[in-house]
Design an enzyme around this catalytic site. Sequence first.
Site, PDB file in Angstrom:
ATOM      1  N   ASP A  67     -32.134  -1.998  25.577  1.00  0.00           N
ATOM      2  CA  ASP A  67     -31.453  -3.164  25.021  1.00  0.00           C
ATOM      3  C   ASP A  67     -30.478  -2.806  23.910  1.00  0.00           C
ATOM      4  O   ASP A  67     -30.458  -1.671  23.419  1.00  0.00           O
ATOM      5  CB  ASP A  67     -32.482  -4.205  24.526  1.00  0.00           C
ATOM      6  CG  ASP A  67     -33.684  -3.559  23.844  1.00  0.00           C
ATOM      7  OD1 ASP A  67     -33.558  -2.420  23.370  1.00  0.00           O
ATOM      8  OD2 ASP A  67     -34.750  -4.199  23.793  1.00  0.00           O
ATOM      9  N   ASN A 136     -44.860 -11.160  20.265  1.00  0.00           N
ATOM     10  CA  ASN A 136     -44.900 -12.303  21.184  1.00  0.00           C
ATOM     11  C   ASN A 136     -45.002 -11.853  22.643  1.00  0.00           C
ATOM     12  O   ASN A 136     -44.813 -12.652  23.553  1.00  0.00           O
ATOM     13  CB  ASN A 136     -43.667 -13.192  20.986  1.00  0.00           C
ATOM     14  CG  ASN A 136     -42.366 -12.457  21.335  1.00  0.00           C
ATOM     15  OD1 ASN A 136     -42.397 -11.305  21.743  1.00  0.00           O
ATOM     16  ND2 ASN A 136     -41.245 -13.138  21.175  1.00  0.00           N
ATOM     17  N   HIS A 138     -43.029  -9.634  24.156  1.00  0.00           N
ATOM     18  CA  HIS A 138     -41.785  -9.251  24.852  1.00  0.00           C
ATOM     19  C   HIS A 138     -41.765  -7.758  25.156  1.00  0.00           C
ATOM     20  O   HIS A 138     -42.404  -6.960  24.468  1.00  0.00           O
ATOM     21  CB  HIS A 138     -40.534  -9.720  24.090  1.00  0.00           C
ATOM     22  CG  HIS A 138     -40.202  -8.963  22.838  1.00  0.00           C
ATOM     23  ND1 HIS A 138     -39.592  -9.540  21.751  1.00  0.00           N
ATOM     24  CD2 HIS A 138     -40.359  -7.655  22.499  1.00  0.00           C
ATOM     25  CE1 HIS A 138     -39.387  -8.628  20.823  1.00  0.00           C
ATOM     26  NE2 HIS A 138     -39.857  -7.485  21.243  1.00  0.00           N
ATOM     27  N   GLU A 143     -37.764 -12.124  26.436  1.00  0.00           N
ATOM     28  CA  GLU A 143     -38.553 -12.999  25.580  1.00  0.00           C
ATOM     29  C   GLU A 143     -39.398 -13.971  26.414  1.00  0.00           C
ATOM     30  O   GLU A 143     -39.094 -14.211  27.582  1.00  0.00           O
ATOM     31  CB  GLU A 143     -37.604 -13.803  24.669  1.00  0.00           C
ATOM     32  CG  GLU A 143     -36.774 -12.949  23.714  1.00  0.00           C
ATOM     33  CD  GLU A 143     -37.577 -12.442  22.509  1.00  0.00           C
ATOM     34  OE1 GLU A 143     -38.795 -12.206  22.620  1.00  0.00           O
ATOM     35  OE2 GLU A 143     -36.957 -12.267  21.430  1.00  0.00           O
TER      36      GLU A 143
HETATM   37  C1  F6R Z   1     -36.693  -2.272  21.597  1.00  0.00           C
HETATM   38  C2  F6R Z   1     -37.617  -2.987  22.455  1.00  0.00           C
HETATM   39  C3  F6R Z   1     -38.582  -3.964  21.881  1.00  0.00           C
HETATM   40  C4  F6R Z   1     -39.577  -3.293  20.953  1.00  0.00           C
HETATM   41  C5  F6R Z   1     -40.563  -4.323  20.381  1.00  0.00           C
HETATM   42  C6  F6R Z   1     -41.537  -3.702  19.431  1.00  0.00           C
HETATM   43  O1  F6R Z   1     -35.860  -1.440  22.383  1.00  0.00           O
HETATM   44  O2  F6R Z   1     -37.591  -2.772  23.620  1.00  0.00           O
HETATM   45  O3  F6R Z   1     -39.262  -4.588  22.932  1.00  0.00           O
HETATM   46  O4  F6R Z   1     -40.265  -2.305  21.636  1.00  0.00           O
HETATM   47  O5  F6R Z   1     -39.845  -5.330  19.720  1.00  0.00           O
HETATM   48  O6  F6R Z   1     -40.850  -3.276  18.292  1.00  0.00           O
HETATM   49  P1  F6R Z   1     -41.559  -2.381  17.177  1.00  0.00           P
HETATM   50  O7  F6R Z   1     -41.803  -1.063  17.815  1.00  0.00           O
HETATM   51  O8  F6R Z   1     -40.515  -2.297  16.082  1.00  0.00           O
HETATM   52  O9  F6R Z   1     -42.792  -3.088  16.765  1.00  0.00           O
END
Ligand code: F6R
Length: 247
Positions: A67, A136, A138, A143
């Site tokens: 992303d 959440n 994702h 989302e």
């Molecule tokens: C980022 C991504 C997100 C993160 C998720 C957890 O490329 O794919 O899905 O993996 O938001 O983020 P952290 O690791 O910062 O808790």
Amino acid sequence: MKLFQTADYDSMSRKAADFIAAQIILKPDCVLGLATGSTPIGTYQNLIDLYISDHLDFSRVKTVNLDEYRGLSGDDVNSYHYYMKENLFQFININPDNTYIPDGTDPEPEEMCARYDRIISRLGGIDLQILGIGRNGHIGFNEPGDVFHVNTHCVDLARRTIRDNRRFFPCEADVPRQAYTMGMGAIMNAKKILLLASGKEKAPALHKAFCQPVSPRVPASILQLHPDVTVIADFKACEELAPFLKN
Ligand code: F6R
């Protein structure tokens, strides 16, 4: 799903790097799907260490990132282009032409998203997809919602995601409201998936993802339908994974 519990973040990171290293050793020209965020930083550091100690060669590896924030250019310190350079790419012998990340500033976003999916297909799909998980549920920036989106697309970030990612920005108002994310099609077509999680704040998300019915309200729950998912998570993140802990 195969679960490896580790004592803490550091041992999660070491085990994850070994897992990824094994993939690269077995298939030196593999396609890795990469995540950003706090969780994989230690894993990337361990991969750098393996490269420096001559144990790993990235010269033929190709990468596709999950992303990118809409509107952020590659020089922006909060962009995922910047993150990848700072946390991995500049320290290893990967060919920059073999690294792909959605372009947050493309003036034709729909075409950019379609092109991104074509790139992934042209590479032959993803051999190993690395995922973190949002509180959440994702994965990538897919989302919670009413449907699973198949293709790379633009998303409105959930309020919770904006709040969670505020820590990377000077203030909440600076967190982009939209992002481009790989869809569930490319993620689910990956031959193998490695999901990483650390800390007790991830425990409810892991529980909903793997111990409750599959639902687009918990995007990571779709992973229950994938034949080769490995979770490497520390004890605190595993606290609510009782059915898997018995085995
Ligand atoms: C980022 C991504 C997100 C993160 C998720 C957890 O490329 O794919 O899905 O993996 O938001 O983020 P952290 O690791 O910062 O808790």
